[in-house]
Design a protein around this motif. Structure first.
Motif, PDB file in Angstrom:
ATOM      1  N   CYS A 285      -8.541  -1.054   1.066  1.00  0.00           N
ATOM      2  CA  CYS A 285      -8.026  -0.311   0.067  1.00  0.00           C
ATOM      3  C   CYS A 285      -7.090  -1.166  -1.188  1.00  0.00           C
ATOM      4  O   CYS A 285      -6.793  -2.375  -0.560  1.00  0.00           O
ATOM      5  CB  CYS A 285      -7.361   0.966   0.249  1.00  0.00           C
ATOM      6  SG  CYS A 285      -5.416   0.757   0.959  1.00  0.00           S
TER       7      CYS A 285
ATOM      8  N   SER B  13       2.533   3.798  -8.489  1.00  0.00           N
ATOM      9  CA  SER B  13       1.641   2.928  -7.666  1.00  0.00           C
ATOM     10  C   SER B  13       0.162   4.061  -7.811  1.00  0.00           C
ATOM     11  O   SER B  13       0.299   4.960  -7.973  1.00  0.00           O
ATOM     12  CB  SER B  13       1.928   2.972  -6.125  1.00  0.00           C
ATOM     13  OG  SER B  13       1.925   4.379  -5.571  1.00  0.00           O
TER      14      SER B  13
ATOM     15  N   THR C 284      -3.485   4.142  -6.055  1.00  0.00           N
ATOM     16  CA  THR C 284      -4.349   3.416  -4.776  1.00  0.00           C
ATOM     17  C   THR C 284      -5.777   3.978  -5.074  1.00  0.00           C
ATOM     18  O   THR C 284      -6.322   4.869  -5.569  1.00  0.00           O
ATOM     19  CB  THR C 284      -4.069   4.924  -3.555  1.00  0.00           C
ATOM     20  OG1 THR C 284      -2.611   4.554  -3.508  1.00  0.00           O
ATOM     21  CG2 THR C 284      -4.838   4.213  -2.538  1.00  0.00           C
TER      22      THR C 284
ATOM     23  N   THR D 222      -3.893  -1.277  -3.779  1.00  0.00           N
ATOM     24  CA  THR D 222      -2.896  -0.466  -4.541  1.00  0.00           C
ATOM     25  C   THR D 222      -2.298  -1.549  -5.357  1.00  0.00           C
ATOM     26  O   THR D 222      -1.962  -2.564  -5.429  1.00  0.00           O
ATOM     27  CB  THR D 222      -1.508  -0.409  -3.401  1.00  0.00           C
ATOM     28  OG1 THR D 222      -2.094   0.429  -2.457  1.00  0.00           O
ATOM     29  CG2 THR D 222      -0.578   0.486  -4.186  1.00  0.00           C
TER      30      THR D 222
ATOM     31  N   GLY E 182      -7.278   9.805   0.121  1.00  0.00           N
ATOM     32  CA  GLY E 182      -6.280   8.759   0.003  1.00  0.00           C
ATOM     33  C   GLY E 182      -5.747   8.466   1.415  1.00  0.00           C
ATOM     34  O   GLY E 182      -5.007   7.531   1.530  1.00  0.00           O
TER      35      GLY E 182
ATOM     36  N   GLY F 158       1.012  -1.185   0.025  1.00  0.00           N
ATOM     37  CA  GLY F 158      -0.091  -0.016   0.131  1.00  0.00           C
ATOM     38  C   GLY F 158       0.746   1.141   0.168  1.00  0.00           C
ATOM     39  O   GLY F 158       2.120   1.213   0.335  1.00  0.00           O
ATOM     40  N   PHE F 159       0.138   2.548  -0.384  1.00  0.00           N
ATOM     41  CA  PHE F 159       1.063   3.753  -0.502  1.00  0.00           C
ATOM     42  C   PHE F 159       0.911   4.340   0.885  1.00  0.00           C
ATOM     43  O   PHE F 159       0.121   4.493   1.376  1.00  0.00           O
ATOM     44  CB  PHE F 159       0.456   4.502  -1.669  1.00  0.00           C
ATOM     45  CG  PHE F 159       0.984   6.012  -1.691  1.00  0.00           C
ATOM     46  CD1 PHE F 159       2.456   6.017  -1.758  1.00  0.00           C
ATOM     47  CD2 PHE F 159       0.225   7.063  -1.493  1.00  0.00           C
ATOM     48  CE1 PHE F 159       3.190   7.343  -1.925  1.00  0.00           C
ATOM     49  CE2 PHE F 159       0.869   8.206  -1.337  1.00  0.00           C
ATOM     50  CZ  PHE F 159       2.508   8.615  -1.562  1.00  0.00           C
TER      51      PHE F 159
ATOM     52  N   LEU G 139      -8.886   6.996   3.704  1.00  0.00           N
ATOM     53  CA  LEU G 139      -9.325   6.049   2.861  1.00  0.00           C
ATOM     54  C   LEU G 139     -10.895   5.875   2.832  1.00  0.00           C
ATOM     55  O   LEU G 139     -11.526   4.904   3.036  1.00  0.00           O
ATOM     56  CB  LEU G 139      -8.903   4.669   3.431  1.00  0.00           C
ATOM     57  CG  LEU G 139      -7.443   4.434   3.439  1.00  0.00           C
ATOM     58  CD1 LEU G 139      -7.074   3.135   4.033  1.00  0.00           C
ATOM     59  CD2 LEU G 139      -6.887   4.647   1.911  1.00  0.00           C
TER      60      LEU G 139
END
Length: 417
Positions: A270, A318, A320, A272, A171, A57-58, A174
Motif C-alpha cells: 500500500c 493521511s 491510504t 500512504t 483499508g 502507513g496508517f 489492503l
C-alpha cells in the motif's frame, strides 16, 4: 549450562522479536536481537517531519487485542481513541455512520445517513451481538469463505457492502474485493466491537519503543544484516559468524535458510501520502471513506484530530492507497489532490511525504489465531515468528513471538531433563 549462558539470537526488532525477547528474559535468558535498521519497530515506525508525527502507513492498535492487553501498558502509551464509526463521502456530502450503542452522539447521523437501508442497520446490531458471544477460537475453526460472500450470505444489501463494508475493510485488508478470509473479518469486527481503535500519543512506534524499554537483559545489534542461518550459526552479511544455540527468525525466513527458497511469503502493498492542510473537513475523530469504484483513495484521516506529542498550527491528513496503479510519485500526488477536491472538497493541501510499503500485510490462507510452541520449530535449533505465521495483525505478531520463545524454552528444558 545456566539459562543466561545460552546464546539465543532473534532476527528482527519488530513487535514479534521484542515480545520473544521479553518472554525469554522472563525465563532467565539474555537474548541478542539482530536488526537491519537503526531502530526497533519493523513495520511499526514513526518519523517526525515538519513537526508532524508520520507513521509508516496508517496503522491503529485495537485495544481489545488479547496479546496487546497482556504485553502493553495502555495508560503509559496515552492512547488516543477513535470514535467507533466512519465519515463517508458520497455525492459531495459527508455521511456519518457508527455504533450508537457505544457512542450515542452517532445515533441520529447513522439512522439518517442514507448508507444502507433500515434492515442493514438491524443486521449490524445482530452481527455485533453474534460476534460478542462468539469465542475467538471458534472464529478460527469455522469454514473459511471470502468476506464478500460472508456479508452477502448474512443478508446485507449490495449498497451497504459497497458503501460501507468495502471501503472500510479494504483499508484494513489492503485489497479492494473483500476476498480476505471471513475468519479475519469476524476477528477484526469482534475486536472493533469490544474495544477501540487507537494510536499512541507519540505515534505508532511508541508500541515497539515501550516493548524495548521493558527489556533489561537483551543485547541489540542495530544496522546489522543477516545473510544466512543454520543450526548453530548465524552468518552476517559482512561475513562474521555468530555461534548460536537457538535462533528465532521474525522476518521472511526463505531468504535466510537455503531449503526454503520456494516458500517465500507473498505480501500486500500500500501507499500512504501525508498532506498539511489549513483546516479539517472531518470534525469528529473518524476515518473518512470514499465508496466510489476506481478511485485511488481508500481512506483519509486527520491525525491532528487526535492529541499528539508534537504541536503544530496546521492539520495533518493521511491518505491510504491500496493500488497506486504504478503512477510516478508526482502523478500520484496530483491525482490524489484532484480526488480530495472532487470527493471531499479538500482543495488546499501541501504534500509532505509518501510511504511506499511493499510488505504491509502477509497474503495468507487458512488463517489461524493460535499455535503451539512446538509448531514454531523449523529445524533443531531454528524457530519462526512473525504475523505471517498466523494472521496479519499486531496481535498475531505478539502471539507468534511469544510462542517461538516458549518453543525455545521447551526445547532447552526437554534437553536438560
Amino acid at each position: 549450562m545456566i539459562n543466561k549462558e545460552y546464546k539465543i539470537h532473534i532476527v528482527g526488532a519488530g513487535v514479534s522479536g521484542l515480545v520473544a525477547a521479553r518472554v525469554l528474559e522472563n525465563n532467565g535468558f539474555s537474548p541478542v536481537i539482530i536488526e537491519a535498521t537503526d531502530t526497533v519497530g519493523g513495520r511499526v515506525k514513526t518519523d517526525i517531519v515538519n513537526g508532524f508525527q508520520l507513521d509508516h502507513g496508517f496503522q491503529v492498535l485495537l485495544t481489545a487485542y488479547p496479546a496487546a492487553q497482556k504485553y502493553l501498558d495502555f495508560k503509559s502509551l496515552e492512547l488516543q481513541r477513535f470514535l467507533p464509526g466512519a465519515s463517508i463521502f458520497k455525492n459531495k456530502e459527508q455521511k456519518i455512520i457508527g455504533d450508537p450503542l457505544r457512542d450515542f452522539s452517532l445515533l441520529f447521523s447513522t439512522l439518517f445517513s442514507g448508507i444502507g437501508n433500515f434492515s442493514d442497520k438491524l443486521k449490524i446490531l445482530k452481527l455485533n451481538s453474534y460476534l460478542k458471544k462468539k469465542k475467538v477460537a471458534s472464529i478460527f475453526t469455522d469454514k473459511e469463505q471470502s468476506t464478500h460472500s460472508y456479508l452477502k450470505n448474512y443478508g446485507f444489501s449490495d449498497k451497504m457492502i459497497s458503501e460501507f463494508f468495502k471501503p472500510f475493510f479494504s483499508g484494513i485488508f489492503l485489497e479492494s474485493e473483500l476476498e480476505t478470509s471471513s475468519r479475519m473479518f469476524e476477528f477484526v469486527y469482534k475486536m472493533f466491537g469490544e474495544g477501540d481503535a487507537a494510536i499512541p500519543k507519540a505515534g505508532i512506534q511508541a508500541i515497539p519503543n515501550q516493548l524495548q524499554q521493558n527489556l533489561n537483559n537483551t543485547t541489540f545489534l542495530f544496522n546489522t544484516k543477516v545473510a544466512a542461518i543454520k543450526d548453530g550459526i548465524v552468518t552476517l552479511t559482512n561475513g562474521e559468524k555468530l555461534e548460536s544455540h537457538f535462533s528465532i527468525i521474525t522476518a521472511d525466513a526463505s531468504n535466510l535458510i537455503s531449503n526454503l527458497k520456494n516458500q517465500a511469503t507473498n505480501w500486500k502493498s500500500c501507499d500512504t501520502l501525508y498532506f498539511e492542510t489549513e483546516n479539517r473537513i472531518i470534525q469528529k475523530k473518524l476515518i473518512g471513506l470514499i465508496p466510489k469504484e476506481n478511485t485511488l483513495i481508500n481512506n483519509i484521516f486527520y491525525h491532528t484530530s487526535l492529541k499528539t506529542v508534537t504541536k503544530t498550527d496546521k492539520e495533518l491528513l493521511s491518505v491510504t492507497i491500496i493500488d497506486s496503479k504504478n503512477l510516478s510519485e508526482e502523478k500520484l500526488v496530483a491525482e490524489v489532490k484532484k480526488e480530495l477536491k472532487e470527493y471531499c472538497s479538500i482543495d488546499s493541501c501541501t504534500f509532505i511525504k509518501r510511504y511506499k510499503i511493499p510488505m504491509a500485510l502477509p497474503k495468507l490462507t487458512n488463517l489461524q489465531y493460535e499455535m503451539l510452541p512446538s509448531e514454531t520449530r523449523l529445524t533443531t535449533q531454528v524457530f519462526l515468528a512473525g504475523d505471517a505465521q498466523l494472521n496479519g495483525s499486531l496481535n498475531a505478531a505478539m502471539i507468534s513471538g511469544e510462542r517461538a520463545a516458549l518453543g525455545v524454552i521447551e526445547t532447552i528444558s526437554n534437553t536438560i531433563s
